[in-house]
Design a protein around this motif. Structure first.
Motif, short mmCIF file in Angstrom:
data_model
loop_
_atom_site.label_atom_id
_atom_site.label_comp_id
_atom_site.label_asym_id
_atom_site.label_seq_id
_atom_site.Cartn_x
_atom_site.Cartn_y
_atom_site.Cartn_z
N UNK A 1 1.20 -1.34 -0.26
CA UNK A 1 0.00 -0.09 -0.14
C UNK A 1 1.01 1.11 -0.16
N UNK A 2 2.15 1.10 -0.39
CA UNK A 2 2.99 2.67 -0.37
C UNK A 2 3.85 2.61 1.22
N UNK A 3 3.35 1.83 2.36
CA UNK A 3 4.11 1.59 3.42
C UNK A 3 3.56 2.86 4.11
N UNK A 4 3.90 2.62 5.15
CA UNK A 4 4.00 3.77 6.23
C UNK A 4 5.20 4.18 7.00
N UNK A 5 5.74 5.67 6.90
CA UNK A 5 6.85 5.75 7.23
C UNK A 5 6.87 5.72 8.22
N UNK A 6 8.72 5.11 8.62
CA UNK A 6 9.38 4.45 9.50
C UNK A 6 9.20 3.58 10.27
N UNK A 7 7.99 2.48 9.69
CA UNK A 7 7.55 1.11 9.96
C UNK A 7 8.51 0.21 9.66
N UNK A 8 8.76 -0.33 10.73
CA UNK A 8 9.14 -2.20 9.44
C UNK A 8 8.77 -3.37 9.34
#
Length: 435
Positions: free
Chosen positions: A39-46
């Motif tokens: 989904x395009x990622x979520x900033x600074x979550x891994x």
């Protein structure tokens, strides 16, 4: 003719390790993935993949063995993430757990004030993102705690916070642990768990993120013995990293200056590591005095003191706190293990020398301990190899690999830091021996 001894090859220093290469390796080999990537990622979550979760587990297990399992003066707990709101009022987080923040009027990026100053080394403020000059808003305080609500109605009375640290779960359980374990001072309480901070500018891969895991221990001591125990735990925690293979030239101890100390702290040291981004905190060891127990006693109205039967004294213990991040530790172990070698037998088929990646993990934290590699996938050799694989799996995390050439399979295991490879060949069928 005498053969000249070859000189040992110099390993890459941690400052030579490219963070981009490390991120690429972690994704390619199933160590760490960007969260919600489809989904395009979520900033600074891994997200930690199959090998990454084993690395994290091994780090946590090594910490637990060192601080809890191998000692008779430390016990463990697992406190809830959601706690009564008054916990954070008493601890000072509700009012004081904040950073001053500015926003660039041109690009709308938000920054911590100290980051802007460090970027410019002056106070006239150029935006690190768009280079606009004097475009920042006035600084305002930004609370780093995540708010949420319990129950069906989102109202003030139902507001709670996701914990920003695991330590307070230990402090509020001090009397419970004391009464159920009958421990005598000095003793410690350890915990590993998730914490959450709404960081203004997270980044540098898993170094700083909004959701992370902590390994914390609160060691309760008699006032007057705290300086001695503080020095003890500083040295103990520094040597823990060395014992798991971190090179000494990449570690250092840095005392906090008076201007850095929390208002309640009597002293603090950071164990720092030379990351690709420079020297940064790996773990903090603080002498917190009796601030935390005294605050919770005051706000809760409950007695948080300790009765010393040997001296017939009652007092509030002082606390020494070693506090480490699992994710930041994982990054340090990855950086320190990362190495590159010239491969004399390239796989490209063009006779061109290639560079191969080798992770030189300490065996205690290596994600995979053993790889079983049959020389052929045909029976009965594969059957014997699978029997060995099944036996080893009872004890360790083991991989079975029969795809492609034996050289390629060795390379794959080198790249994920597997310390032992067991090769089953046709002689194994006769002598039951392996390489």
């Amino acid at each position: 003719m005498a053969q000249r001894a070859s000189q040992p090859r110099q390993r890459l220093s941690s400052s030579q390790v490219s963070m981009d290469k490390l991120v690429s390796l972690c994704k390619r080999r199933g160590l760490v993935f960007p969260s919600s990537e489809i989904y395009g990622g979520l900033g600074s979550t891994w997200d930690y993949g199959p090998l990454g979760v084993e690395l994290k587990k091994n780090i946590k297990d090594a910490w637990w063995r060192s601080l809890v399992q191998s000692r008779d003066d430390v016990v463990g707990i697992d406190a809830a993430i959601l706690m009564h709101p008054q916990v954070w009022v008493a601890s000072g987080h509700a009012e004081g757990f904040s950073d001053p923040m500015v926003e660039c009027k041109e690009c709308n990026r938000r920054w911590r004030v100290d980051e802007v100053i460090i970027h410019n080394m002056v106070s006239d403020s150029k935006c690190p993102e768009c280079s606009a000059v004097d475009s920042f808003t006035e600084p305002r305080q930004f609370n780093l705690m995540f708010k949420t609500f319990v129950g069906p109605v989102e109202e003030g009375a139902a507001q709670v916070w996701l914990r920003p640290e695991t330590a307070q779960g230990i402090f509020v359980n001090f009397s419970n642990v004391l009464n159920t374990t009958r421990k005598k001072l000095p003793f410690g309480v350890a915990q590993i768990g998730k914490a959450f901070r709404n960081e203004i500018t997270p980044g540098n891969f898993i170094f700083r993120s909004r959701e992370f895991e902590q390994m914390e221990m609160e060691f309760f001591v008699k006032p007057g013995t705290d300086d001695e125990w503080f020095r003890y735990w500083v040295e103990e925690r520094y040597h823990w990293y060395k014992g798991l293979g971190i090179r000494e030239e990449n570690l250092r101890l840095r005392p906090h200056g008076d201007d850095e100390l929390a208002h309640y702290a009597r002293g603090c040291y950071d164990v720092e590591y030379l990351f690709p981004i420079g020297w940064s905190e790996l773990e903090g060891i603080a002498n917190r005095g009796n601030f935390d127990l005294s605050q919770h006693a005051s706000y809760s109205g409950k007695d948080m003191s300790y009765f010393d039967e040997e001296t017939s004294q009652r007092y509030t213990p002082y606390v020494i706190e070693p506090s480490a991040g699992v994710d930041r530790s994982a990054l340090a172990f990855l950086v320190d293990a990362y190495d590159e070698e010239s491969d004399p037998s390239p796989t490209s088929g063009q006779g061109k020398e290639e560079v191969r990646v080798v992770l030189r993990f300490h065996h205690d934290i290596a994600p995979v301990k053993v790889a079983v590699l049959p020389l052929s996938r045909k029976e009965p050799l594969a059957d014997r190899a699978r029997d060995i694989y099944a036996e080893l799996r009872k004890h360790w995390v083991v991989q079975y690999d029969e795809a492609q050439s034996i050289g390629r399979r060795y390379r794959r295991q080198d790249e994920v830091g597997t310390p032992l490879c067991v090769t089953v060949d046709f002689d194994s069928l006769d002598d039951s021996a392996v390489t």
